[in-house]
Design a protein around this motif. Structure first.
Motif, mmCIF file in Angstrom:
data_model
loop_
_atom_site.group_PDB
_atom_site.id
_atom_site.type_symbol
_atom_site.label_atom_id
_atom_site.label_comp_id
_atom_site.label_asym_id
_atom_site.label_seq_id
_atom_site.Cartn_x
_atom_site.Cartn_y
_atom_site.Cartn_z
ATOM 1 N N UNK A 68 0.836 -1.205 0.000
ATOM 2 C CA UNK A 68 0.000 0.000 0.000
ATOM 3 C C UNK A 68 0.866 1.249 0.000
ATOM 4 N N UNK A 69 1.925 1.249 0.809
ATOM 5 C CA UNK A 69 2.814 2.404 0.865
ATOM 6 C C UNK A 69 3.551 2.638 -0.432
ATOM 7 N N UNK A 70 3.954 1.548 -1.100
ATOM 8 C CA UNK A 70 4.648 1.681 -2.388
ATOM 9 C C UNK A 70 3.719 2.298 -3.423
ATOM 10 N N UNK A 71 2.493 1.789 -3.499
ATOM 11 C CA UNK A 71 1.567 2.312 -4.493
ATOM 12 C C UNK A 71 1.164 3.749 -4.174
ATOM 13 N N UNK A 72 1.093 4.074 -2.897
ATOM 14 C CA UNK A 72 0.793 5.448 -2.505
ATOM 15 C C UNK A 72 1.891 6.399 -2.971
ATOM 16 N N UNK A 73 3.149 5.951 -2.886
ATOM 17 C CA UNK A 73 4.271 6.781 -3.330
ATOM 18 C C UNK A 73 4.231 7.035 -4.837
ATOM 19 N N UNK A 74 3.592 6.124 -5.577
ATOM 20 C CA UNK A 74 3.545 6.250 -7.036
ATOM 21 C C UNK A 74 2.324 7.033 -7.506
ATOM 22 N N UNK A 75 1.144 6.732 -6.945
ATOM 23 C CA UNK A 75 -0.091 7.312 -7.482
ATOM 24 C C UNK A 75 -0.878 8.139 -6.472
ATOM 25 N N UNK A 76 -0.482 8.154 -5.209
ATOM 26 C CA UNK A 76 -1.208 8.933 -4.214
ATOM 27 C C UNK A 76 -2.003 8.067 -3.246
ATOM 28 N N UNK A 77 -2.839 8.726 -2.442
ATOM 29 C CA UNK A 77 -3.553 8.062 -1.342
ATOM 30 C C UNK A 77 -4.460 6.944 -1.812
ATOM 31 N N UNK A 78 -5.094 7.117 -2.969
ATOM 32 C CA UNK A 78 -6.029 6.083 -3.421
ATOM 33 C C UNK A 78 -5.320 4.749 -3.608
ATOM 34 N N UNK A 79 -4.018 4.776 -3.892
ATOM 35 C CA UNK A 79 -3.272 3.530 -4.056
ATOM 36 C C UNK A 79 -3.205 2.745 -2.757
ATOM 37 N N UNK A 80 -2.981 3.452 -1.643
ATOM 38 C CA UNK A 80 -2.922 2.773 -0.349
ATOM 39 C C UNK A 80 -4.277 2.177 0.013
ATOM 40 N N UNK A 81 -5.348 2.931 -0.243
ATOM 41 C CA UNK A 81 -6.697 2.433 0.057
ATOM 42 C C UNK A 81 -7.017 1.217 -0.802
ATOM 43 N N UNK A 82 -6.636 1.274 -2.065
ATOM 44 C CA UNK A 82 -6.908 0.188 -3.004
ATOM 45 C C UNK A 82 -6.215 -1.098 -2.568
#
Length: 477
Positions: free
Chosen positions: A271-285
């Motif tokens: 979740x943290x990796x995806x958040x660093x790439x695309x933003x908060x929605x990545x962590x939630x996803x």
């Protein structure tokens, strides 16, 4: 009354059982877990060792499914046939108890994930977290009581659903991948020699064992298979698919973040990796995907646990009461004991300082014991030549090598786990042996042979030492 099992599971359904069993909590924690220990080079070595070792074990399951079709319960029947009744019980109990611990790990991680938004859940081992986990536990319990076929169908749907966020994670991070950043991280972000890298690799070994647990999923349910040959196919193909996912999830983050940044991420670190790439929605996803994944894996593992205890009763390794099936063909007595043990472990996590790490590593340690016995049985068949009478010599030599590699790998993993987890395993095995004693008395058979008496004495001694270590603080939960 018990009925004959309906042989209605196809190869794709069984492959879904393998994937569903293996893809759970572990894959979502891989980026930070590996980054805490090593860089891409060390990760490649770790996956090379673990992937080769577990692939050899998958090949052993594939071989045994064909050579010993009458042994249709997988794990423990191989150990019993090859090494005797008590060893067979150890394989069955180790698989069952280890799986119950694994189910506890799933609940802890779900509540830890939600703890980021709901402070009352903390790290997944608070009283509110255990209370909610208990509600989920017994809700799934009563759903499974309605029928194994229905639960297996649900597992197939959930498996597809939880693979989707993992695939999207891989695609998004691959698009954002920076070659120069990956190269900077390659040796772990510093000047390391080969000895340092090997030390890093050792720190990842129990984690790789945990994420591979479930490779036997099709084998355990082989009695429901339409075609026995499909069991081996499902095992190997399911394993190879999951291995590719795990390698990509581990390596791709090194191309979008520095190793120290990845290591500091809260779990689930995907979740943290995806958040660093695309933003908060990545962590939630990813967090939502983790919850679906873990609940699906929990469903698969509950089925595996109950099935293992049910079939063990048919071989007089546990009391015959666990062989009872309800009107839907579900081993209900075995299911009740399984979920009662998970409930007990959940309560105990309240008193554990590092609940997630403890249950993860003890799960690996317990499950490696039946894996070692299965690998040893495959090696024994190839060594003695049993079932190879009509085969070319080259086939026997090839499968002897596979059995040897699988045996060495699982034995090495047990040693790598350390004395602490060996003693904790003994604490579970010693009282668990009461089930074996009751089963043997129930059929008026001798309880232990001479060698089995010695083995139990060693386990009992290990349990006593382990309890003393817990009391004195030498082992901290």
């Amino acid at each position: 009354m018990s009925t004959e099992p309906q042989q209605n599971l196809t190869r794709t359904t069984m492959m879904g059982m393998v994937v569903g069993s293996m893809v759970g909590a572990g894959i979502f924690s891989l980026p930070a877990t590996f980054a805490n220990a090593t860089g891409p080079f060390g990760a490649l070595i770790a996956w090379g060792i673990a992937g080769t070792g577990m692939l050899m074990l998958a090949f052993v399951f594939q071989t045994l499914a064909i050579r010993k079709p009458d042994l249709d319960a997988g794990i423990f029947t191989y150990a019993k046939d090859g090494f005797g009744d008590y060893i067979g019980f150890m394989a069955a109990f180790g698989f069952w108890a280890g799986s119950c611990l694994g189910n506890t790990t799933y609940f802890v991680l779900i509540k830890s994930t939600l703890g980021a938004a709901i402070p009352a859940f903390g790290e997944g081992n608070t009283i509110p977290a255990v209370a909610i986990s208990s509600i989920i536990l017994w809700s799934i319990h009563f759903m499974i009581l309605r029928g194994v076929k229905q639960a297996a169908a649900i597992n197939k749907i959930v498996t597809v659903a939880k693979i989707i966020p993992i695939i999207l994670f891989i695609i998004i991070v691959a698009v954002a991948f920076k070659k120069d950043l990956f190269i900077d991280n390659f040796w772990g972000g510093g000047d390391y020699d080969m000895n340092d890298v090997l030390g890093q690799v050792r720190r990842t070994m129990l984690v790789t064992v945990f994420v591979f647990i479930g490779v036997e999923g099709a084998s355990v349910f082989s009695r429901y298979a339409k075609n026995r040959a499909d069991v081996g196919w499902a095992t190997v193909m399911g394993f190879l698919g999951v291995l590719c996912l795990m390698i990509l999830v581990t390596l791709l983050p090194y191309g979008v973040m520095l190793r120290p940044e990845i290591a500091e991420l809260r779990q689930p670190s995907m979740a943290g990796v995806l958040q660093a790439v695309v933003g908060t929605w990545g962590a939630v996803f990813v967090s939502a995907g983790l919850i679906v994944s873990v609940l699906g894996a929990y469903l698969a593992w509950t089925l595996l646990c109950a099935e293992a205890l049910f079939t063990a009763s048919k071989y007089d390794l546990v009391p015959k009461a666990f062989g009872y099936e309800n009107q839907n063909g579900v081993p209900s007595t075995a299911l009740w004991l399984t979920n009662s043990l998970v409930q007990l472990f959940l309560i105990l996590t309240i008193f554990a300082q590092y609940a997630f790490d403890l249950t993860l590593e003890l799960t690996s340690s317990m499950t490696l014991i039946p894996y070692l016995l299965v690998a040893g049985y495959g090696l024994k068949l190839a060594f003695t030549g049993e079932t190879y009478e009509s085969d070319a010599p080259g086939v026997r030599r090839r499968e002897w090598v596979i059995g040897m590699l699988a045996t060495l790998y699982t034995f090495f993993m047990i040693l790598a786990g350390g004395l602490e987890y060996a003693l904790l395993s003994c604490i579970l095995f010693a009282p668990g042996t009461l089930l074996f004693v009751l089963a043997r008395r129930g059929v008026k058979q001798r309880i232990f042979t001479g060698k089995e008496t010695l083995l139990f004495s060693l386990i009992l001694l290990g349990a006593i030492v382990g309890i003393y270590a817990l009391i004195t603080g030498a082992i901290v939960l």
